[in-house]
Design a protein around this motif. Sequence first.
Motif, PDB file in Angstrom:
ATOM      1  N   ARG A   1       0.827  -1.208   0.000  1.00  0.00           N
ATOM      2  CA  ARG A   1       0.000   0.000   0.000  1.00  0.00           C
ATOM      3  C   ARG A   1       0.859   1.254   0.000  1.00  0.00           C
ATOM      4  NH1 ARG A   1      -5.181  -0.786   3.802  1.00  0.00           N
ATOM      5  NH2 ARG A   1      -4.963   1.457   3.851  1.00  0.00           N
TER       6      ARG A   1
ATOM      7  N   ASN B   1      -8.860   0.640   1.302  1.00  0.00           N
ATOM      8  CA  ASN B   1      -9.967  -0.282   1.488  1.00  0.00           C
ATOM      9  C   ASN B   1     -10.605   0.069   2.830  1.00  0.00           C
ATOM     10  OD1 ASN B   1     -11.715  -2.324   1.873  1.00  0.00           O
ATOM     11  ND2 ASN B   1     -10.220  -3.986   1.717  1.00  0.00           N
TER      12      ASN B   1
ATOM     13  N   ASP C   1     -11.209  -7.837  -8.753  1.00  0.00           N
ATOM     14  CA  ASP C   1     -11.557  -7.081  -7.543  1.00  0.00           C
ATOM     15  C   ASP C   1     -13.025  -6.695  -7.599  1.00  0.00           C
ATOM     16  OD1 ASP C   1     -11.139  -6.064  -5.064  1.00  0.00           O
ATOM     17  OD2 ASP C   1      -9.799  -4.443  -5.668  1.00  0.00           O
TER      18      ASP C   1
ATOM     19  N   THR D   1      -5.221   0.410  -5.457  1.00  0.00           N
ATOM     20  CA  THR D   1      -5.148  -1.005  -5.080  1.00  0.00           C
ATOM     21  C   THR D   1      -4.552  -1.817  -6.224  1.00  0.00           C
ATOM     22  OG1 THR D   1      -7.086  -0.784  -3.666  1.00  0.00           O
ATOM     23  CG2 THR D   1      -6.510  -3.014  -4.345  1.00  0.00           C
TER      24      THR D   1
END
Lengths: 181, 321
Positions: free
Chosen positions: A75, B2, A105, A113
């Motif tokens: 990330r 997320n 996804d 992402t």
Amino acid sequence: MHFIEKTRLMTAADMNRVLMRMASQIVESNPDLSDVILVGIRRRGVPLAERLAQKILEMDDIRVTTGALDITLYRDDLSTVGDRPVVNRTELPGNITGKTIILVDDVLYTGRTVRAALDELIDFGRPRRVQLAVLVDRGWRELPINAEYVGKKVPTSEKEIVKVMLPEFDETEQVIIVEPE
Amino acid sequence: MNPEAKSMLLHRKDLLGIADLSVAEIGMILETAETFREVSGRAIKKVPTLRGKTVINLFFESSTRTRTSFEIAAKRLSADAINISASTSSVVKGETLIDTALNLEAMAPDAIVIRHGSSGAPQQISRIVKASVINAGDGAHEHPTQALLDALTIRRAKGGIAGVRVAIIGDILHSRVARSNIHLLTKMGAEVVLAGPRTLLPEGLEQVIPAGTGSVCFAATIEEALAGADVVMALRIQLERQSGGFFPSLREYSVRYGLNQRRLALAKPDAIVLHPGPINRGIEIDSDVADGPFSMILDQVENGVAVRMAVLYLLAGGEKP
């Protein structure tokens, strides 16, 4: 924070139809399915990849290999999030060099992402090509990333959250748009 | 990225000992370590997670395993690891611990891993530096990452820690490994039995360490401690700390307390053997036990890298709490 449900984008039946279409598009663009690996991005991409594989099996009688990618360690916002996100396991089947990887996804949003997933994949080998399959493309890209297989494209506002609910993690199966109250 | 991703709640700057960790925090570190084991099995054993972070290994006592393990853990997370050992540092020129710490702090490291011969040295440093301080062994006090890697090894072999009977054999008095392990194992519900020469069993230990959901007791003999054990942990006889005449001779120690095949047979048939290393072959452990099928000594070393990656990730991964 409390959320209110604004719209229901897809019912379970809609999701099933959409996944069926995406599976047939994958079969159409990949004549040699034995070279394809469907790699789900944790968490919700993983069951979606399994479902696409199941649909392809029903359609073509070929069991496509699947895998799971946890992008936490890649990330780009780790130094700004307060708590450390839970790290889950990455499970790729064997060597990915020369294979066609289809990343799966639930929602495509900023693209960050997918950027992390690409970086992680490259650390495992040199795939022949990498494609992207998402159930919902909600716009607002911050990186030059696009999906080959899109279940549904919806314009959203930045405040909204697209929630893909799957029986593996939630009590129901549907796609809804929620907004903080 | 997320919004649904669950977050870790390790709200602390430092890891100074097991004594102040909660059961939930220990579980969290072990869960994270479990996933980091996978990274060490990859062809490219490196993830970019701690890119741009600096980890200083400050070792005032000699060490091969722990220092290398921390260095590898930092490097597999892409952090820059710098090693300082006391024998080659300004300590030999008379610099105090506090001055060394302040000077290192001025170079803005994100984590300082420290091993020191005096109990409490990491605590002292943690109070004056902004970096995360990780205790890699202080005097006879604690060695938290060793206890965590032992716990990971036990959990993987036995499926859990609660209810597991662990025999710890040897010099409990001088052992920070034993102390950290007793804290951790009793917190997680294990049954700990200690055995060794009477002179090396600290009196009143049961009162000092709150037993959590587990228990800790002294066995009268090594045989009694081993009976029915799921895990046998032999401690190193610290030759450098045996000037006090705690036992007559190494030969005598080996005869009375050494872990051999005959004694190991008293434990459960599937009991595993642990040792924090470095092992003194033929003194506290026989070669055929150390190299035997139930020895997990090298698994401990492997798990050590994963545990230290988890600790570095959880402490130095994001913003300071």
